[in-house]
Design a protein around this motif. Structure first.
Motif, short mmCIF file in Angstrom:
data_model
loop_
_atom_site.label_atom_id
_atom_site.label_comp_id
_atom_site.label_asym_id
_atom_site.label_seq_id
_atom_site.Cartn_x
_atom_site.Cartn_y
_atom_site.Cartn_z
N ASP F 84 2.30 -52.46 -9.67
CA ASP F 84 1.48 -52.58 -8.48
C ASP F 84 2.28 -53.05 -7.28
OD1 ASP F 84 -1.25 -51.96 -8.07
OD2 ASP F 84 -1.50 -54.01 -7.37
N LEU F 85 3.37 -53.75 -7.53
CA LEU F 85 4.20 -54.29 -6.45
C LEU F 85 4.90 -53.15 -5.73
CD1 LEU F 85 5.25 -57.02 -5.30
CD2 LEU F 85 7.19 -56.76 -6.84
N LEU F 86 4.86 -53.18 -4.40
CA LEU F 86 5.40 -52.08 -3.62
C LEU F 86 6.33 -52.62 -2.54
CD1 LEU F 86 4.66 -49.03 -3.82
CD2 LEU F 86 3.11 -49.41 -1.90
N THR F 318 9.14 -42.79 17.52
CA THR F 318 9.17 -41.32 17.42
C THR F 318 7.74 -40.81 17.19
OG1 THR F 318 9.77 -41.65 15.14
CG2 THR F 318 11.55 -41.13 16.66
N ALA F 319 7.62 -39.53 16.93
CA ALA F 319 6.29 -38.92 16.87
C ALA F 319 5.41 -39.55 15.80
CB ALA F 319 6.39 -37.41 16.66
N GLN F 320 6.03 -40.04 14.74
CA GLN F 320 5.24 -40.83 13.79
C GLN F 320 6.17 -41.83 13.13
OE1 GLN F 320 3.65 -38.89 10.37
NE2 GLN F 320 5.64 -38.33 9.57
N SER F 321 5.58 -42.88 12.52
CA SER F 321 6.38 -43.89 11.86
C SER F 321 6.79 -43.36 10.49
CB SER F 321 5.58 -45.18 11.68
OG SER F 321 6.23 -45.99 10.72
N GLU F 322 8.10 -43.15 10.32
CA GLU F 322 8.55 -42.60 9.05
C GLU F 322 8.35 -43.58 7.90
OE1 GLU F 322 12.52 -41.23 9.39
OE2 GLU F 322 12.01 -39.80 10.99
N THR F 323 8.57 -44.85 8.16
CA THR F 323 8.43 -45.80 7.06
C THR F 323 6.98 -45.90 6.61
OG1 THR F 323 8.50 -47.54 8.73
CG2 THR F 323 10.48 -47.23 7.41
N PHE F 324 6.03 -45.90 7.57
CA PHE F 324 4.64 -45.98 7.16
C PHE F 324 4.21 -44.71 6.42
CE2 PHE F 324 0.00 -45.74 8.00
CZ PHE F 324 -0.35 -46.82 7.20
N ALA F 325 4.71 -43.59 6.91
CA ALA F 325 4.36 -42.31 6.24
C ALA F 325 4.86 -42.35 4.79
CB ALA F 325 5.01 -41.15 7.00
N ARG F 326 6.09 -42.87 4.59
CA ARG F 326 6.62 -42.94 3.25
C ARG F 326 5.77 -43.86 2.36
NH1 ARG F 326 9.11 -46.20 0.76
NH2 ARG F 326 9.85 -47.49 2.46
N VAL F 327 5.35 -44.99 2.91
CA VAL F 327 4.50 -45.92 2.15
C VAL F 327 3.22 -45.20 1.72
CG1 VAL F 327 3.04 -47.96 2.34
CG2 VAL F 327 5.40 -48.03 3.15
N MET F 328 2.63 -44.44 2.64
CA MET F 328 1.38 -43.75 2.32
C MET F 328 1.62 -42.71 1.22
SD MET F 328 -1.24 -44.97 3.90
CE MET F 328 -0.57 -46.60 3.63
N ARG F 329 2.75 -42.01 1.32
CA ARG F 329 3.08 -41.03 0.28
C ARG F 329 3.25 -41.72 -1.08
NH1 ARG F 329 6.54 -38.92 4.06
NH2 ARG F 329 8.33 -39.87 3.03
N ASP F 330 4.02 -42.83 -1.07
CA ASP F 330 4.22 -43.59 -2.32
C ASP F 330 2.89 -43.95 -2.95
OD1 ASP F 330 6.88 -43.45 -1.81
OD2 ASP F 330 7.21 -45.61 -1.67
N LEU F 331 1.97 -44.32 -2.10
CA LEU F 331 0.69 -44.83 -2.56
C LEU F 331 -0.09 -43.70 -3.24
CD1 LEU F 331 -0.41 -47.62 -2.25
CD2 LEU F 331 -1.71 -46.88 -0.28
N GLU F 332 0.02 -42.51 -2.64
CA GLU F 332 -0.77 -41.41 -3.17
C GLU F 332 -0.20 -40.84 -4.45
OE1 GLU F 332 -1.12 -38.74 0.15
OE2 GLU F 332 -2.11 -40.35 1.28
N GLU F 333 1.11 -41.00 -4.56
CA GLU F 333 1.77 -40.37 -5.70
C GLU F 333 1.27 -40.88 -7.04
OE1 GLU F 333 5.90 -40.85 -5.13
OE2 GLU F 333 5.98 -39.35 -3.54
N ARG F 334 0.71 -42.03 -7.09
CA ARG F 334 0.33 -42.59 -8.36
C ARG F 334 -1.18 -42.81 -8.42
NH1 ARG F 334 4.15 -46.05 -10.92
NH2 ARG F 334 2.22 -46.98 -11.50
#
Lengths: 334, 334, 334, 334, 334, 334
Positions: F84-86, F318-334
């Protein structure tokens, strides 16, 4: 003759004054750290004198010095009925402290100023007088009068006031504090809120401002720089590149949310495309409040914005200096 | 009720007092470093109060406190005509400083107090008054009167006195100094010798000493320990083994140079020989002044002395405490 | 004319000199911390001058100054063939350091001075010269000659010597070190033992000692006090009360173990009984080496000893000053 | 094999241990301040190891280390049921602190441990458990059991324990404190007295002491020196010259007040008169408790005493070491 | 091979160099604070070496190092007749100090360099030579020759030069000073103005610049960044919103006072109105000197300007680097 | 209920966190420096809690706290199998350190992890087990398993790990280091590269991010500001005045070198000429990477550019926050 501008000679008011005026473009330079005169390159006709904060209030009130920096607490304590003294800026943002009333921790039933007034009355009925140790005699006399404390004696204390109840020469204290730790260590507790909130302020005198145009001009310069510096902390310039078909197109889309369109609207200029294949781009410039940066960024992104740079200003001037205008009004009123 | 003994609450007088009384066996212990009361294990009936040095003079003179430590400069400045105040020890050996007169470096012709008196007269003739910035108003008024300076004005200064001529609100200064560096950095030069040599002193009041036997006894204890500690710094015990035929033989040879034979003469005891073959040895014990150690050593060596050990005493008491005797005489005289 | 005594003007040699002479009863007092002259109350005819340690060696050797304190390393480096320079005490006990040789860590095969000599020969054969960075040029030339290093070049380095190999202008270094950490941080390793062990020393010149009786006398005073102070650290006085029938009885029992009976035997004196019922008691006094305190205590206890007090001496003189005697012999020998 | 003696590796226990053992003649020398082994010149067979205080308790109890210094609080917390662990000195005099219970300031009704037990019971009745943040889990479990607190949960806290109630993960705390300031700053108040008074202590194990004579001997040496040093702080040697007709005369007069005549009575020796005209003088030597110096001086003065020197001892041994004797008894008892 | 760039290894020149190059975007990074090599990310081919300032002058002049930072005083002292040494920037703005002549305070009649020349002549006539202690031997020889001081002796002094007259081995001193306090504390006074004004400078050699294109390019990069950084401190960008009917209208009104219209004139862009009711607004951008900010603000306000933001630049480049152009010219001239 | 955001309570992680978040516009303010709660003005719904870094990992993983700052080393050590730790940002840029393996210097033959694995096997064959002192038990177990070290014992060490081999309770150590000095001082050498490179990181939990929209939004705000701040360090805005006949002319010339024409191309606006005689000028604005400033300046100069100002941005989105986008992707992956 040079205009005399007095600043505190040591302590946190000294440090605060040096760094604050430096940040305002009015750097105070001491040729020798052990001498008590200094200069400001941007104000060549001004001689800076280093004095004790209390002396500064007295000397400005008496006309010996034209402009000074001191603490609001000392102005309140020392101004007496000298109406000539004028606080021309009361929010320099440093040297903050509060004057509070503290009583022995064991006085469990005293929880408010009202309780204290009642206690003073009871003591008086019993033939005693409540003794208040403080170095703010004038402030405290006014406070007692306006808060219904009629029987009291002020015990002058020029240092370690918080020790007075423990040492037995006062019952309660009125003293300057930051965190209250020293008071608690002396087994006192604060009663009620702050009697006075103080910070560094700029003072001058009506006479100096009226009679000497050089004083008014120097005051204006100082106030302009101080105000512009303080304002600059609250606003930023945002630039972004946004795709669009025309300036009009981009402009209309941005002002569709006026609260996110900058103080007076965006400035929009076409970007010469590095890569001709890409559609038209426009660089947008907005002045927005610091705390609204993220919503503005999201708004610009939603319109296709990219390369959004946020730049702080060093100074930010409005159409006129409000603080100087207020000083001029104050001066005319009397 | 506990006897109140006040000591300075901060600065070099505080540090000096803490370490001096510690070295005298009267260690002052503060239960909490932010509180202003303390105790002395060796004087269980005494409550130690920490006050500002100036307040200590006032409170002892007014009878609020029985005994105190302050600076001689403050006693001179504040005693006024309060004859009750009594300096019971004026040489505690720390907190030393001097009050001096300083004039602008550019006053080439002013080299003595006399020159200053002449200048004050000249200024007066020209319609001006010589302004002296100082926080020692009373001392300076007396000084001016006794040194022929008849036209002068005292400008009260509670800090950074040396800045006054440069800042323009006084002509000369009378201030406390150690090395004179701060004065020179403000382009002032010292004129004449010290007006006042100050150091830490012990004060009490005639009334307290006369009325309260506990005060007299505490004063005696403090003075005994202080005096014995200060004396002990000046004397050492010298022991040596000397060959001789008898105690008489050794004794006569030692006192042949009475100035090297100790305060009252040597104590001589036979050494039980570790090696019976060797002749008789005697251990000699002398109390001698610290600065005469080497001559005494040479004298003992000339008599065959060896294993000469020099031991400092922690305290050295004479037949009676001279300082306490003087206090008692002072008290009776009036 | 005053005798000139030079001490190091700053650094650890300065601090060490100040505290060491203070502990020897020869406190050096500087009237102003920024001036370079001082005095010693116990030696009123001596003027203390503060110089750089290297200058002190030069000036004493050249007769400009009569006595000085410096480091043995500098004496070795700078004395050259000036035979007049005399080290009169070489063990003051502070300012200790060692001169070592260090080579790059990567020179795995170089582990001794011998290896280094071999390497220098190899380099020479290959047309190169081993470069040694050091500020001890004279010492290193002598060292190389006596250790078979025949091909080398000294690179003068007045600071940060350990950086020379890394900066590329030397191959190895000879430098002063304490823990070797700085050498290791520059990726150097020490090879062999110390070339020179240095500490603070006292120097004078034959000419000054021969021609000026005041110099000889001052040197004697200093050496006496230094020696007595250093000796005192090694001995203590032990006193004990021992029951016995007579002085003889107690004496014989104590000297039955002569190695625990003090330098020359015990001094024994009868104790006047506080309580007449108890048997006879005698107070015994012994001077014993510091490290034998516990065996002596056990010996005395075994004989019934109690109340055994151990007191350190401040100075301990023997029948004559050995260091001064040696200086006098050195002087006569040539 | 060398005996292992562990001392705390940092913090106030480290500083205290270094200076305390130095003052006892057992100076601990670290060859390199960043290494964790050291030596004691006076105990050549002992290897000093620097460990964390908690590890020292564990390792001594487990026999990995023979002797150690730690804090009593840690011994109490960590000893568990390991009876082999032996506290051989529990009063080294430094590292003092107290374990206290503190509750939120707002819990006005909780003023004693009893109130706390009641509250715990009430919470339990309401379905909640009182959470106690502490790093002294074992001590607190025993405390709760013996003080009637039956429903509680220990929350382990390895740092900033005082923050736990404010951060919400405990209700009350049990923590080490000195002045209580940190607790008050976190709005907690101390309830009841100290649960545990701790200071530095010396520990060993029964097994080590029984099996290894070297351990017993080293423990004896350490205890002897520690005890003698501590005793020496309480006694002084007083010498005085007293006029009299004979040793008997002087002796009888001194013991007329036996409580002022020294531990076992005075040693009296005749002074060889420097000046034959003066009557006979005797040097008297007494060992007296530090706190009775002034009465003894007054007594000697009353008998004509003069030149009264008071000298502190460095060590003071009695007929046997009480602490070592007690350790030996403890060892035999089981 | 990497280009070698040497910077001072310690003291104020070290600190100044580190922070100055950091502010210029050329941050010097030391991998280990105890090593003497470093790097600059923006100049990957440059190896930074830390040397003593004097060594840097020697090594650059001798071609061992290509570029260096040192003090102008050392360049003047050490350059001798090595024409190859080139000062490529003499105003880095830190490390400022002055070389002055100081004589004993008691020399009342010596007030100028001329007086000193006269005195030297008088001393010479009386058979004496004026001794000048200094570490700037070459500079002082040149100074004496050009100021008519024909009879003098330079006494080399590598530290505490100001002590030389007091210690008796020189008559006057020539030394580096900041406030003159140390000179005054040694009872010296400054005569005449500064002989030399020094600060940090950048040096290289003609040979390195001519032969190695990499050196020239690195020098250009450094000079560009240094110059742009220093220029940036003097200019700011001012943007304001101004109401007007057209760009032309606004432009003409602004340039009506050309001295307040920015370096080359305003850039003007229309603001897309947030609120269509309001008249046309234009955003104006000006580059103006820092010290003319307030007049420009007043000018813009007079034209209806609002939202006037002042932003400092980090770097400001002009059409070409003047300092690099000058270096190239210097190089060609010979 | 307020969202809980935990930051380290002391040490370099505390200092780094305070200054990093300040520079990101998320200044953490502690009302009292001794309390453990704080706030962030820009995130009014967030309560900041100060915890030990290890506790922060545990509490975030356990869901007691929503967001936290800790070290990557602790996350690796403590996460166990708690998926659960991210880690939502692993490059905050401060608190950098490395976990390394170190063995005694005397183990000449051990130069790599492989050598160590061989040695462990040999020891095992000889009946011994290699002991590794570390506080990173989990990390080291995984490391040993993946590097073929099959026989080993982890010795837990909570401080001064580098002392373990010297103290004898481990053979080698795995510890955090910066310069390796402490390891070398304990006669250890590093073997192989870093096992783990750590720095400050931002952590949260899947559950908190999924269930609580406020958490996701706060995480986004923090990541946006952190990312924009970090990006801003790499780009600058360059403005220059360039002569030309038209916007087109200037634009085409600039984009002729696209790599020097800014991210998306120049914005070009005409300058209203201060001096009508001069030809047309255009102000060009470019956003370029920090390290390409000089080439861009040279390009602009080659086109006639002048008054070239370089201004850093405070934030760059930039046009979007890459780090936040990555966090959201990580979250969805599981």
């Amino acid at each position: 003759m040079a205009l005399r501008f007095a600043i505190p000679s040591k302590g946190s008011l000294y440090d605060g004054t040096m760094s604050f005026f430096d940040s305002c473009g009015l750097r105070i330079v001491r040729p020798n750290p052990r001498r008590y005169t200094a200069g400001i390159a941007a104000l060549p006709d001004v001689e800076v004198l280093l004095h004790r904060p209390a002396d500064i209030v007295e000397k400005v009130a008496d006309g010996e010095i034209e402009i000074g920096v001191s603490g609001l607490d000392l102005v309140e304590e020392l101004r007496g009925d000298r109406d000539d003294l004028l606080v021309i800026h009361d929010d320099l943002g440093y040297g903050k402290c509060e004057l509070v009333l503290a009583v022995p921790e064991t006085w469990i039933d005293v929880r408010s100023w009202r309780d204290l007034a009642d206690l003073a009355a009871e003591l008086h009925a019993a033939g005693r007088t409540m003794r208040i140790a403080t170095k703010y005699q004038a402030v405290m006399r006014r406070f007692c009068v306006t808060h219904g404390i009629t029987s009291f004696r002020i015990v002058d204390s020029q240092g370690a006031t918080e020790a007075a109840p423990g040492l037995g020469y006062a019952d309660i204290v009125a003293d300057i504090t930051e965190t209250g730790t020293t008071l608690r260590d002396n087994q006192l507790k604060i009663v009620g809120g702050p009697i006075l909130k103080s910070q560094a302020c700029l003072i001058s005198s009506r006479k100096a401002l009226r009679n000497d145009p050089q004083v008014a001009q120097t005051v204006q310069t100082i106030l302009e720089m101080v105000e512009a510096r303080r304002r600059a902390r609250g606003v930023v310039q945002v630039t972004a590149n946004i795709a669009g078909v025309s300036v009009e197109d981009v402009g209309q889309r941005i002002v569709s949310r006026p609260e996110l369109a900058g103080a007076q609207g965006p400035t929009i200029a076409p970007v010469w495309p590095r890569d001709a294949e890409r559609g038209a781009l426009f660089m947008v410039t907005l002045i927005v409040p610091q705390e609204r940066v993220l919503p503005v960024v999201q708004h610009l992104r939603a319109l296709g914005g990219d390369a959004i740079a946020v730049t702080p200003a060093q100074y930010f001037f409005t159409a006129q200096s409000e603080t100087f205008a207020r000083v001029m009004r104050d001066l005319e009123e009397r």
